[in-house]
Design a protein around this motif. Structure first.
Motif, mmCIF file in Angstrom:
data_model
loop_
_atom_site.group_PDB
_atom_site.id
_atom_site.type_symbol
_atom_site.label_atom_id
_atom_site.label_comp_id
_atom_site.label_asym_id
_atom_site.label_seq_id
_atom_site.Cartn_x
_atom_site.Cartn_y
_atom_site.Cartn_z
ATOM 1 N N MET A 163 0.839 -1.188 0.000
ATOM 2 C CA MET A 163 0.000 0.000 0.000
ATOM 3 C C MET A 163 0.878 1.244 0.000
ATOM 4 N N SER A 164 0.454 2.252 -0.723
ATOM 5 C CA SER A 164 1.221 3.487 -0.824
ATOM 6 C C SER A 164 0.935 4.398 0.373
ATOM 7 N N ASP A 165 1.832 5.340 0.620
ATOM 8 C CA ASP A 165 1.654 6.278 1.728
ATOM 9 C C ASP A 165 0.850 7.502 1.301
ATOM 10 N N GLY A 166 -0.036 7.361 0.337
ATOM 11 C CA GLY A 166 -0.861 8.482 -0.106
ATOM 12 C C GLY A 166 -0.399 9.092 -1.401
ATOM 13 N N GLN A 167 0.651 8.589 -1.972
ATOM 14 C CA GLN A 167 1.150 9.116 -3.238
ATOM 15 C C GLN A 167 0.782 8.162 -4.365
ATOM 16 N N TRP A 168 -0.130 8.569 -5.208
ATOM 17 C CA TRP A 168 -0.546 7.762 -6.358
ATOM 18 C C TRP A 168 -0.319 8.566 -7.621
ATOM 19 N N TRP A 169 -0.017 7.879 -8.693
ATOM 20 C CA TRP A 169 0.315 8.492 -9.971
ATOM 21 C C TRP A 169 -0.437 7.784 -11.093
ATOM 22 N N PHE A 170 -0.646 8.496 -12.203
ATOM 23 C CA PHE A 170 -1.183 7.850 -13.388
ATOM 24 C C PHE A 170 -0.063 7.789 -14.409
ATOM 25 N N CYS A 171 0.325 6.580 -14.801
ATOM 26 C CA CYS A 171 1.421 6.383 -15.739
ATOM 27 C C CYS A 171 0.906 6.541 -17.169
ATOM 28 N N LEU A 172 1.474 7.484 -17.902
ATOM 29 C CA LEU A 172 1.087 7.719 -19.290
ATOM 30 C C LEU A 172 1.678 6.673 -20.231
ATOM 31 N N LYS A 173 2.729 6.040 -19.815
ATOM 32 C CA LYS A 173 3.365 5.010 -20.639
ATOM 33 C C LYS A 173 2.552 3.718 -20.612
ATOM 34 N N HIS A 174 2.077 3.342 -19.438
ATOM 35 C CA HIS A 174 1.351 2.078 -19.273
ATOM 36 C C HIS A 174 -0.155 2.270 -19.133
ATOM 37 N N MET A 175 -0.598 3.538 -19.047
ATOM 38 C CA MET A 175 -2.017 3.889 -18.936
ATOM 39 C C MET A 175 -2.677 3.188 -17.745
ATOM 40 N N ARG A 176 -2.015 3.320 -16.587
ATOM 41 C CA ARG A 176 -2.563 2.728 -15.370
ATOM 42 C C ARG A 176 -2.098 3.515 -14.141
ATOM 43 N N VAL A 177 -2.793 3.301 -13.055
ATOM 44 C CA VAL A 177 -2.448 3.926 -11.776
ATOM 45 C C VAL A 177 -1.290 3.160 -11.146
ATOM 46 N N GLU A 178 -0.351 3.929 -10.569
ATOM 47 C CA GLU A 178 0.815 3.333 -9.913
ATOM 48 C C GLU A 178 1.006 3.970 -8.541
ATOM 49 N N PRO A 179 1.548 3.212 -7.592
ATOM 50 C CA PRO A 179 1.944 3.809 -6.310
ATOM 51 C C PRO A 179 3.231 4.604 -6.499
ATOM 52 N N ASP A 180 3.739 5.141 -5.419
ATOM 53 C CA ASP A 180 4.951 5.969 -5.476
ATOM 54 C C ASP A 180 6.083 5.280 -6.236
ATOM 55 N N GLN A 181 6.286 4.004 -5.961
ATOM 56 C CA GLN A 181 7.331 3.248 -6.653
ATOM 57 C C GLN A 181 6.783 2.793 -8.004
ATOM 58 N N GLY A 182 7.204 3.456 -9.050
ATOM 59 C CA GLY A 182 6.712 3.128 -10.381
ATOM 60 C C GLY A 182 7.622 3.723 -11.428
ATOM 61 N N CYS A 183 7.046 4.060 -12.542
ATOM 62 C CA CYS A 183 7.805 4.637 -13.655
ATOM 63 C C CYS A 183 8.362 6.008 -13.263
ATOM 64 N N PRO A 184 9.313 6.515 -14.038
ATOM 65 C CA PRO A 184 9.852 7.853 -13.758
ATOM 66 C C PRO A 184 8.744 8.914 -13.827
ATOM 67 N N ASN A 185 8.882 9.945 -13.030
ATOM 68 C CA ASN A 185 7.865 10.998 -12.983
ATOM 69 C C ASN A 185 7.625 11.654 -14.333
#
Length: 58
Positions: free
Chosen positions: A1-23
């Motif tokens: 589980m993430s500490d409140g930081q979620w991202w949408f990855c434009l490369k993979h078109m999916r939601v990622e937690p803090d640990q994911g693709c480059p910003n």
């Protein structure tokens, strides 16, 4: 589980937690996974609003 930081990855078109693709490939951060899932719609809505404001200024 993430500490409140979620991202949408434009490369993979999916939601990622803090640990994911480059910003550089992501939108965010968002406080919740649900907010990140709506990132593309939120960006489209904002772009439309800004375009309408620009047209009104002309």
């Amino acid at each position: 589980m993430s500490d409140g930081q979620w991202w949408f990855c434009l490369k993979h078109m999916r939601v990622e937690p803090d640990q994911g693709c480059p910003n550089k490939d992501r939108l965010g951060p968002y406080a919740t996974e649900q907010e990140a899932a709506g990132a593309l719609q939120r960006a489209a809505d904002r772009n439309k609003s800004w375009d309408e404001a620009d047209e009104a200024d002309d």
